[in-house]
Design a protein around this motif. Sequence first.
Motif, short mmCIF file in Angstrom:
data_model
loop_
_atom_site.label_atom_id
_atom_site.label_comp_id
_atom_site.label_asym_id
_atom_site.label_seq_id
_atom_site.Cartn_x
_atom_site.Cartn_y
_atom_site.Cartn_z
N ASP A 47 0.83 -1.21 0.00
CA ASP A 47 0.00 0.00 0.00
C ASP A 47 0.86 1.27 0.00
N ARG A 48 2.10 1.15 0.53
CA ARG A 48 3.01 2.31 0.52
C ARG A 48 3.79 2.41 -0.79
N GLY A 49 3.59 1.44 -1.68
CA GLY A 49 4.25 1.52 -2.99
C GLY A 49 5.37 0.51 -3.20
N GLU A 50 5.64 -0.34 -2.21
CA GLU A 50 6.68 -1.36 -2.39
C GLU A 50 6.15 -2.48 -3.28
N THR A 51 7.07 -3.19 -3.94
CA THR A 51 6.63 -4.34 -4.75
C THR A 51 7.32 -5.60 -4.24
N VAL A 52 6.62 -6.71 -4.37
CA VAL A 52 7.18 -8.00 -3.96
C VAL A 52 8.24 -8.41 -4.98
N THR A 53 9.43 -8.75 -4.49
CA THR A 53 10.52 -9.15 -5.39
C THR A 53 10.86 -10.62 -5.23
N GLY A 54 10.30 -11.29 -4.22
CA GLY A 54 10.60 -12.72 -4.07
C GLY A 54 10.31 -13.22 -2.68
N TYR A 55 10.94 -14.33 -2.36
CA TYR A 55 10.65 -15.04 -1.11
C TYR A 55 11.94 -15.51 -0.47
N LYS A 56 11.89 -15.76 0.83
CA LYS A 56 13.03 -16.34 1.53
C LYS A 56 12.57 -17.51 2.38
N LEU A 57 13.44 -18.47 2.50
CA LEU A 57 13.22 -19.57 3.43
C LEU A 57 14.10 -19.33 4.64
N GLY A 58 13.63 -19.78 5.80
CA GLY A 58 14.44 -19.64 7.01
C GLY A 58 14.47 -20.95 7.77
N PHE A 59 15.50 -21.10 8.59
CA PHE A 59 15.70 -22.29 9.41
C PHE A 59 15.73 -23.54 8.54
N THR A 60 16.44 -23.44 7.41
CA THR A 60 16.64 -24.60 6.54
C THR A 60 17.93 -25.32 6.92
N SER A 61 18.68 -24.80 7.90
CA SER A 61 19.90 -25.49 8.35
C SER A 61 19.89 -25.65 9.87
N HIS A 62 20.58 -26.69 10.35
CA HIS A 62 20.68 -26.91 11.80
C HIS A 62 21.42 -25.78 12.49
N ALA A 63 22.42 -25.21 11.79
CA ALA A 63 23.20 -24.12 12.40
C ALA A 63 22.28 -22.96 12.78
N LYS A 64 21.33 -22.62 11.89
CA LYS A 64 20.41 -21.52 12.17
C LYS A 64 19.39 -21.91 13.25
N MET A 65 18.87 -23.13 13.16
CA MET A 65 17.86 -23.54 14.15
C MET A 65 18.47 -23.54 15.54
N GLU A 66 19.71 -24.03 15.64
CA GLU A 66 20.36 -24.06 16.96
C GLU A 66 20.62 -22.66 17.46
N GLN A 67 21.09 -21.78 16.59
CA GLN A 67 21.40 -20.41 17.03
C GLN A 67 20.16 -19.73 17.59
N MET A 68 19.01 -19.94 16.95
CA MET A 68 17.81 -19.20 17.33
C MET A 68 16.86 -20.01 18.21
N GLY A 69 17.16 -21.29 18.45
CA GLY A 69 16.32 -22.10 19.32
C GLY A 69 14.94 -22.38 18.74
N VAL A 70 14.86 -22.45 17.43
CA VAL A 70 13.58 -22.68 16.75
C VAL A 70 13.81 -23.84 15.78
N ASN A 71 12.83 -24.74 15.67
CA ASN A 71 13.12 -25.91 14.82
C ASN A 71 12.05 -26.25 13.80
N ASP A 72 11.71 -25.28 13.00
CA ASP A 72 10.81 -25.55 11.90
C ASP A 72 11.11 -24.59 10.76
N LEU A 73 10.92 -25.07 9.56
CA LEU A 73 11.16 -24.23 8.40
C LEU A 73 10.12 -23.11 8.33
N ILE A 74 10.57 -21.92 7.97
CA ILE A 74 9.66 -20.77 7.87
C ILE A 74 9.87 -20.10 6.51
#
Length: 253
Positions: A47-74
């Motif tokens: 609504d402010r004029g930004e456009t969607v340029t794509g997507y990101k996946l998160g917590f696709t690696s154990h290193a990230k899940m361990e660092q953040m204490g979260v264990n599901d893909l987002i």
Amino acid sequence: MTTEEIAEYLDTAAKNATAVEQIETIQSIDLKTAYTIQHQSIQRRIDRGETVTGYKLGFTSHAKMEQMGVNDLIWGILTDEMRIQPQAEVDLARWIHPRAEPEVAFRVGKTIDGPIALEDVSDYLDKMAPAIEVIDSRYKDFKFSLEDVVADNCSSTGYVIGKWHDLKSEISHLSIQLKINNETVQKGKTSAILNNPFQSVVELSRLASEAGLTVEKGHVIMAGAATAAVYLEPHQSVETILDDFGAVKFSIA
Ligand code: OOG
Ligand code: MG
């Protein structure tokens, strides 16, 4: 608060670069509601004029899940406002407590409008590149539950993409590293990303289609970090090196 009010709360925190309390401490939300909030916060940007340029996946690696204490893909949504040009110099004042992580980016060559299988992924992508993601949780102390981080668009705030290269059929054993001021601070292998970064595209195709969204030709997909993320500080150069795909760099003022 209603979902629209929470979306505004998180969007305002991002705009003002001010940390806020976790939603979890205010009220409990489920994962489906968290994605509704995420999409409402993206709608505010559109609504402010930004456009969607794509997507990101998160917590696709154990290193990230361990660092953040979260264990599901987002998964989260990227907009043009988050794009940072390679070699740019960025002022830290625009963020709360940003961290950088080394990533692999893909460019979509053919619109993905339903779930696709691993063996078909290369038909839908036309290029890949070394990338840096900057994440900046809107929550105090960078602490969150799975629902909190999803509502906050998975901490998305910036991405830098290097030179696009033709795809290789096998990309699961590439070395990837993050360098700060020319020193290696994180080092990993792309096999850490769901065993194969192409699997991130499979997961996104399923999740986007469940949400009724299309991954369009020209969109960027960030596969998720292979290593933990590192806090940024003034006067740093930040660089991802992806095996023989080369490097991408930006700097902090
Ligand atoms: C959430 C974003 C995770 C990744 O690559 O795993 C992410 C966070 O860590 O704040 O971008
Ligand atoms: Mg990431």
